[in-house]
Design a protein around this motif. Structure first.
Motif, short mmCIF file in Angstrom:
data_model
loop_
_atom_site.label_atom_id
_atom_site.label_comp_id
_atom_site.label_asym_id
_atom_site.label_seq_id
_atom_site.Cartn_x
_atom_site.Cartn_y
_atom_site.Cartn_z
N VAL A 151 -7.97 0.80 6.58
CA VAL A 151 -7.35 1.76 5.67
C VAL A 151 -7.84 1.49 4.24
O VAL A 151 -7.83 0.34 3.78
N HIS A 152 -8.22 2.57 3.55
CA HIS A 152 -8.67 2.49 2.17
C HIS A 152 -7.73 3.27 1.26
O HIS A 152 -7.02 4.17 1.74
N PRO A 153 -7.72 2.97 -0.03
CA PRO A 153 -6.72 3.58 -0.92
C PRO A 153 -6.80 5.10 -1.01
O PRO A 153 -5.78 5.79 -1.02
N ASP A 154 -8.01 5.64 -1.09
CA ASP A 154 -8.15 7.09 -1.24
C ASP A 154 -9.51 7.53 -0.72
O ASP A 154 -10.34 6.70 -0.29
N ALA A 155 -9.76 8.85 -0.78
CA ALA A 155 -10.98 9.40 -0.19
C ALA A 155 -12.23 8.94 -0.92
O ALA A 155 -13.28 8.73 -0.30
N VAL A 162 -14.98 6.99 13.21
CA VAL A 162 -14.28 8.23 12.87
C VAL A 162 -13.74 8.08 11.46
O VAL A 162 -13.00 7.13 11.17
N VAL A 163 -14.11 9.01 10.60
CA VAL A 163 -13.75 8.96 9.18
C VAL A 163 -12.77 10.10 8.89
O VAL A 163 -13.06 11.26 9.20
N ALA A 164 -11.61 9.77 8.32
CA ALA A 164 -10.60 10.80 8.05
C ALA A 164 -9.86 10.48 6.76
O ALA A 164 -9.49 9.33 6.52
N ALA A 165 -9.64 11.51 5.96
CA ALA A 165 -8.93 11.34 4.69
C ALA A 165 -8.01 12.52 4.45
O ALA A 165 -8.32 13.66 4.82
N THR A 203 -15.15 0.93 18.47
CA THR A 203 -14.64 2.20 17.96
C THR A 203 -13.89 1.90 16.67
O THR A 203 -12.90 1.15 16.68
N LEU A 204 -14.36 2.45 15.57
CA LEU A 204 -13.84 2.10 14.25
C LEU A 204 -13.29 3.34 13.57
O LEU A 204 -13.99 4.35 13.44
N TRP A 205 -12.04 3.27 13.15
CA TRP A 205 -11.42 4.35 12.39
C TRP A 205 -11.38 3.92 10.92
O TRP A 205 -10.75 2.91 10.58
N LEU A 206 -12.05 4.69 10.09
CA LEU A 206 -12.09 4.44 8.66
C LEU A 206 -11.31 5.56 7.98
O LEU A 206 -11.75 6.72 7.98
N VAL A 207 -10.16 5.23 7.42
CA VAL A 207 -9.24 6.25 6.94
C VAL A 207 -8.73 5.88 5.56
O VAL A 207 -8.83 4.73 5.12
N ASP A 208 -8.15 6.88 4.86
CA ASP A 208 -7.46 6.56 3.62
C ASP A 208 -5.97 6.47 3.89
O ASP A 208 -5.48 6.81 4.98
#
Length: 485
Positions: A8-12, A202-205, A236-241
């Protein structure tokens, strides 16, 4: 398949920069072990922003781009250079600035042109290109990193919830019609190609993605949330904000409804059908059969995928070589039956409508089964009488999906056209339970009642009926076995 890891990242904005840094680092690591490296790019706001961040990073010059092959997970079927194409956006954001990337290493999905007039043509051409780079036994390269964005509805690539394309198997690509996002025509990788990837990211913001993120991480059915099916063989890596994770903790199971109160039964039955369709995957030909029937305006009365698979298994189970079908419609059920037969097998299918027969015949030709299917046009009573008079070789399995008013007459004639031990499946005989009403005004219900009364007194048949619920509603089918009498 690998488990899902979530970062999880802070923002897009931070997410896009992190994806870029992670991708460059991964490429460098991979190139210390093997070459070439295959990467699948994605579009979307964060996807393109990530590619732009790759272009700005000083690390990009450390990558040996001559050993990188670039692919796409999906594409909008538009002319080359159209601003809405993922390829166009990727070239502007990154690829055109990579002088060290050989043009022959960039593999865009073919654009709309005179030579490629349909998304089917584009999908077929891309499948051939993928196959040229695929290891033995696979339909596509074993992609090292496959990047996907995800829509608020949970779609990845152009595999949308509730669309038949989600369950296509046996090929690497599929044409997409009626996309809920414009433009309606697209080309996509299938899950067969996606799941051969070593790593899927999978990238989602954004908060609008949160319900789909929660659904996918909870392992919802792929037909409901396609992103749940985007899995790599190694990771399988989910990279999200942070906003995209607000509906549930990553990986947390979703709560089951407390009761069925207020739930539409048909919606529930359809959802269950969809869940079980993992047992009846549809390839391109089956999806094409259903799509062609819809496009031609044929009635939406074909069997479901699960019912088609049942017919397929019954044909296998009785060792059928010759199959008779009453009611071709668009050829969807016929295709399931034809594929269950041996090389010398034959399906004879009867259809009263010349237009329906034309649509079905074209479908059979595209599916490559036209050499084993005979479409006979005309009233079934007349065609059956002609087959009887001609003394045709007996049939092993019969599927009756024709008008109910004449069922008793059909089955009486069929008794002389099948071998002892043959099975006859008669569809739509429960009629939502209306058959128990002796004064029901519907002629179709009355036809089923006459059919059941006739079979019950006919020693040539041993029969039963199964009630069913599913995406086609509440109905059922009769199963008859021809006795030796």
């Amino acid at each position: 398949m690998s488990r899902r890891d979530v970062v999880v990242h802070p923002d897009a904005t931070v997410l896009a920069e992190a994806v870029a840094a992670r991708l460059l680092t991964r490429l460098l690591d991979l190139q210390s072990h093997r070459s070439p490296v295959h990467v699948v790019l994605t579009g979307g706001t964060v996807g393109i922003a990530s590619l732009a961040a790759v272009g700005r990073s000083p690390l990009r010059d450390a990558v040996d781009w001559s050993g990188v092959h670039v692919w796409w997970g999906d594409e909008r079927f538009l002319p080359a250079g159209d601003a809405d194409r993922n390829e166009t956006q990727a070239r502007e954001a990154l690829l055109d600035g990579l002088d060290a990337l050989p043009p022959e290493n960039v593999h865009p999905m073919p654009a709309l042109s005179d030579d490629v007039p349909t998304p089917e043509a584009s999908a077929a051409a891309y499948a051939r290109t993928l196959a040229e780079h695929a290891p033995p036994g696979l339909v596509a390269p074993r992609f090292d990193v496959t990047l996907f964005g995800m829509g608020p509805d949970g779609h990845v690539a152009s595999l949308f919830p509730g669309h038949d394309t989600v369950s296509v198997t046996g090929v690497a690509t599929v044409a997409v019609h009626d996309s809920p996002k414009p433009p309606p025509l697209r080309v996509s990788l299938t899950f067969d190609a996606i799941r051969a990837s070593r790593e899927v990211w999978v990238v989602a913001a954004g908060a609008e993605k949160a319900p789909a993120v929660a659904s996918a991480l909870a392992g919802s059915p792929v037909a409901e949330t396609p992103a749940a099916g985007a899995l790599g063989t190694e990771r399988t890596l989910w990279l999200v904000d942070a906003a995209a994770t607000q509906d549930a903790a990553p990986g947390a199971p979703t709560a089951a409804p407390a009761s069925d109160e207020g739930v539409d039964p048909l919606a529930r039955w359809t959802a269950v059908d969809t869940w079980f369709e993992q047992l009846a995957p549809q390839d391109v030909a089956l999806v094409d059969a259903a799509h062609s029937a819809r496009e031609a305006g044929l009635p939406d009365i074909a069997v479901s995928a699960l019912q088609g698979k049942l017919l397929h298994l019954l044909a296998h189970g009785v060792g059928a070589r010759r199959v008779l079908e009453l009611g071709t419609l668009g050829g969807y059920s016929t295709l399931w039956l034809a594929r269950a037969l041996p090389e010398d097998g034959r399906v004879v299918t009867l259809e009263i409508s010349p237009e329906h027969a034309r649509v079905a015949s074209e479908t059979f030709a595209r599916a490559g089964v036209d050499e084993r299917v005979d479409v006979l046009v005309g009233p079934a009573t007349e065609t059956l009488a002609r087959l009887t008079a001609d003394g045709v070789e007996p049939f092993d399995l019969v599927f009756v999906d024709a008008d109910k008013q004449t069922l008793a007459e059909y089955v009486d004639t069929i008794a002389d056209l099948v071998r002892p031990g043959a099975l006859v499946v008669v569809d739509n005989v429960v009629r939502g339970g209306a058959v128990v009403d002796p004064r029901h005004p519907d002629e179709r219900v009355q036809g089923v009642q006459r059919f059941v009364a006739s079979v019950a007194q006919d020693a040539r048949w041993d029969a039963t009926v199964l009630q069913t619920v599913g995406s086609k509603g509440y109905d059922g089918f009769a199963l008859l076995r021809r006795t030796d009498r």
